[in-house]
Structure formats: structure tokens, C-alpha cells
Design a protein around this motif. Structure first.
Motif, mmCIF file in Angstrom:
data_model
loop_
_atom_site.group_PDB
_atom_site.id
_atom_site.type_symbol
_atom_site.label_atom_id
_atom_site.label_comp_id
_atom_site.label_asym_id
_atom_site.label_seq_id
_atom_site.Cartn_x
_atom_site.Cartn_y
_atom_site.Cartn_z
ATOM 1 N N THR A 45 0.644 -1.149 -0.065
ATOM 2 C CA THR A 45 0.017 0.082 -0.094
ATOM 3 C C THR A 45 0.859 1.155 -0.055
ATOM 4 O OG1 THR A 45 -0.032 -0.119 2.331
ATOM 5 C CG2 THR A 45 -1.920 -1.210 1.039
ATOM 6 N N LYS A 46 0.281 2.392 -0.525
ATOM 7 C CA LYS A 46 0.528 3.719 -0.451
ATOM 8 C C LYS A 46 -0.576 4.458 -0.078
ATOM 9 C CE LYS A 46 1.227 5.953 -4.243
ATOM 10 N NZ LYS A 46 2.068 6.379 -5.322
ATOM 11 N N ASN A 47 -0.231 5.360 1.021
ATOM 12 C CA ASN A 47 -1.451 5.765 1.794
ATOM 13 C C ASN A 47 -1.563 7.482 1.712
ATOM 14 O OD1 ASN A 47 -2.603 3.395 3.327
ATOM 15 N ND2 ASN A 47 -0.296 3.548 3.494
ATOM 16 N N LEU A 48 -2.565 8.038 1.321
ATOM 17 C CA LEU A 48 -2.769 9.330 1.060
ATOM 18 C C LEU A 48 -3.623 9.934 2.185
ATOM 19 C CD1 LEU A 48 -2.938 9.521 -2.734
ATOM 20 C CD2 LEU A 48 -0.704 9.513 -1.322
ATOM 21 N N PHE A 49 -3.277 10.945 3.124
ATOM 22 C CA PHE A 49 -3.901 11.626 3.982
ATOM 23 C C PHE A 49 -4.184 12.992 3.459
ATOM 24 C CE2 PHE A 49 -4.438 13.987 7.908
ATOM 25 C CZ PHE A 49 -5.602 13.452 8.176
ATOM 26 N N VAL A 60 -6.760 7.721 1.642
ATOM 27 C CA VAL A 60 -6.745 6.970 0.233
ATOM 28 C C VAL A 60 -5.747 5.979 0.280
ATOM 29 C CG1 VAL A 60 -6.941 7.039 -2.252
ATOM 30 C CG2 VAL A 60 -7.890 9.184 -1.059
ATOM 31 N N VAL A 61 -6.214 4.716 0.317
ATOM 32 C CA VAL A 61 -5.141 3.492 0.217
ATOM 33 C C VAL A 61 -5.135 2.991 -1.174
ATOM 34 C CG1 VAL A 61 -4.457 1.616 1.327
ATOM 35 C CG2 VAL A 61 -5.815 3.171 2.623
ATOM 36 N N GLU A 63 -2.421 1.009 -4.308
ATOM 37 C CA GLU A 63 -1.298 0.131 -4.623
ATOM 38 C C GLU A 63 -0.029 1.079 -4.653
ATOM 39 O OE1 GLU A 63 -0.705 -4.167 -6.478
ATOM 40 O OE2 GLU A 63 -2.099 -2.721 -7.574
ATOM 41 N N GLU A 64 0.935 0.452 -4.017
ATOM 42 C CA GLU A 64 2.136 1.314 -3.874
ATOM 43 C C GLU A 64 2.676 1.886 -5.165
ATOM 44 O OE1 GLU A 64 5.441 -1.244 -2.353
ATOM 45 O OE2 GLU A 64 5.531 -2.316 -4.673
ATOM 46 N N GLU A 65 2.667 1.520 -6.084
ATOM 47 C CA GLU A 65 3.195 2.153 -7.454
ATOM 48 C C GLU A 65 1.892 3.030 -8.265
ATOM 49 O OE1 GLU A 65 5.937 -0.233 -9.834
ATOM 50 O OE2 GLU A 65 6.776 -1.044 -8.108
ATOM 51 N N ALA A 66 0.910 3.087 -7.719
ATOM 52 C CA ALA A 66 -0.010 3.817 -8.156
ATOM 53 C C ALA A 66 0.331 5.289 -8.249
ATOM 54 C CB ALA A 66 -1.339 3.641 -7.697
#
Length: 177
Positions: A45-49, A60-61, A63-66
Motif C-alpha cells: 500500500t501507499k496511503n494518502l491523507f 486514500v489507500v 497500490e504502492e506504485e499507483a
């Protein structure tokens, strides 16, 4: 007081949700994670606050390379305006984590229900996903369906949607210094 990593793992166990946790040095970026994680299967995961101008908050969670299209993400989310990143102080206040440890597990600390959780459909297509357990010194693997069950148990009904991506032609903005 925000939950600790051990509190989180205990809460998952109380819910009957099996997980596996791997210890590692602190990870702050996707690149760090890719270099150190070894062979942990599943979606990473990559997470955007994020927040809009009215103070609505979104986790917003993806995939890491999105490569998320932040300019247009507000539309499918129904946000009041374009989105910007929430401050480190707001992140710690609402999700109880520091930058570098943002995680899909963070809503466990959002007892006021301030954050809307958005899970990317592409990420959720994986059988399992990997998230920091409130700290960036470990990675916890959880079944995708169990992540949704966990979030519901925290009072957050996650929205699963196709998060818009930037096209390959779009480059991240840079500034000259």
C-alpha cells in the motif's frame, strides 16, 4: 491516547482476523519498502491523507506504485474542493500516526469518525494486502476482505472505487530552488 501497535494486533485478534507481521528497519517511502521487504506476498500500500477546503478528511489507500491523479480525485470522492495533503499535526491528531507510518489501520484511532476511507479497487483485487501496523518498523499482512471487516468494526465504512490515475505523459510538478 492512540492505540499502539500491540493494541492494534490485539484488536485484530479479538475480531478473529488472522494476520502475519514482519519486523524490519523503519521505512519512510515506497522505495524503502521495495528495497527491504523481501518476499512478502500480496498488494503493498501507499496511503494518502488528504483534506478539502471544508475540512473533510480522506484516507486514500492505493497500490504502492499507483500514480494518483490528485487534480481530479476530488470528483469521485465527492469532496468540496480539490484536495491537499493533511498536515503532520492533523495526521497525528486524527489517525494517531506520524508521517511515514500512515496506514489503512489508522482509522482505528479516528474515534470521532472524521476520516472517509477509500480503498482502491485495484489494490483490493489482491487476496491479501500489506500495511504498517501503526508504526513503520513492521508490515502486517491481512486478507483484503478482513481489512474491510476491520474498518467496519472501527466505524468506518470503506469506499472501494477505482482511484483515478495520472497518465504516463503527466509528470509530477517540480519546483526550481
Amino acid at each position: 491516547m492512540p492505540l499502539s501497535r500491540d493494541d492494534l494486533l490485539a484488536r485484530l485478534a479479538e475480531l478473529g482476523i488472522p494476520t502475519t507481521t514482519v519486523e524490519h528497519p523503519p521505512l519512510f517511502t515506497v522505495e524503502d519498502s521495495q528495497a527491504l521487504r523481501g518476499d512478502i506476498a500480496g498488494g503493498h500500500t501507499k496511503n494518502l491523507f488528504l483534506k478539502d477546503k471544508k475540512g473533510n478528511l480522506f484516507l486514500v489507500v492505493v497500490e504502492e506504485e499507483a500514480r494518483v491523479d490528485l487534480k481530479n480525485l476530488h470528483v469521485p470522492l465527492g469532496a468540496a474542493s480539490k484536495l491537499s495533503f493533511g498536515s503532520a499535526e492533523l495526521l497525528e491528531e486524527v489517525l494517531g500516526v506520524k508521517p511515514g507510518a500512515v496506514t489503512a489501520f489508522g482509522p482505528v484511532n479516528d474515534v470521532e469518525g472524521r476520516v472517509t476511507v477509500v480503498l482502491d479497487a485495484e489494490l483490493m483485487a489482491h487476496e491479501t494486502v500489506n500495511c504498517h501496523p501503526l508504526v513503520n518498523t513492521a508490515t502486517t499482512t491481512i486478507a483484503s476482505a478482513d481489512l474491510i471487516r476491520f474498518l467496519r468494526a472501527t466505524g468506518h465504512e470503506p469506499r472501494v472505487l477505482a482511484v483515478p490515475r495520472r497518465s504516463e505523459a503527466e509528470q509530477p510538478a517540480t519546483t526550481e530552488g
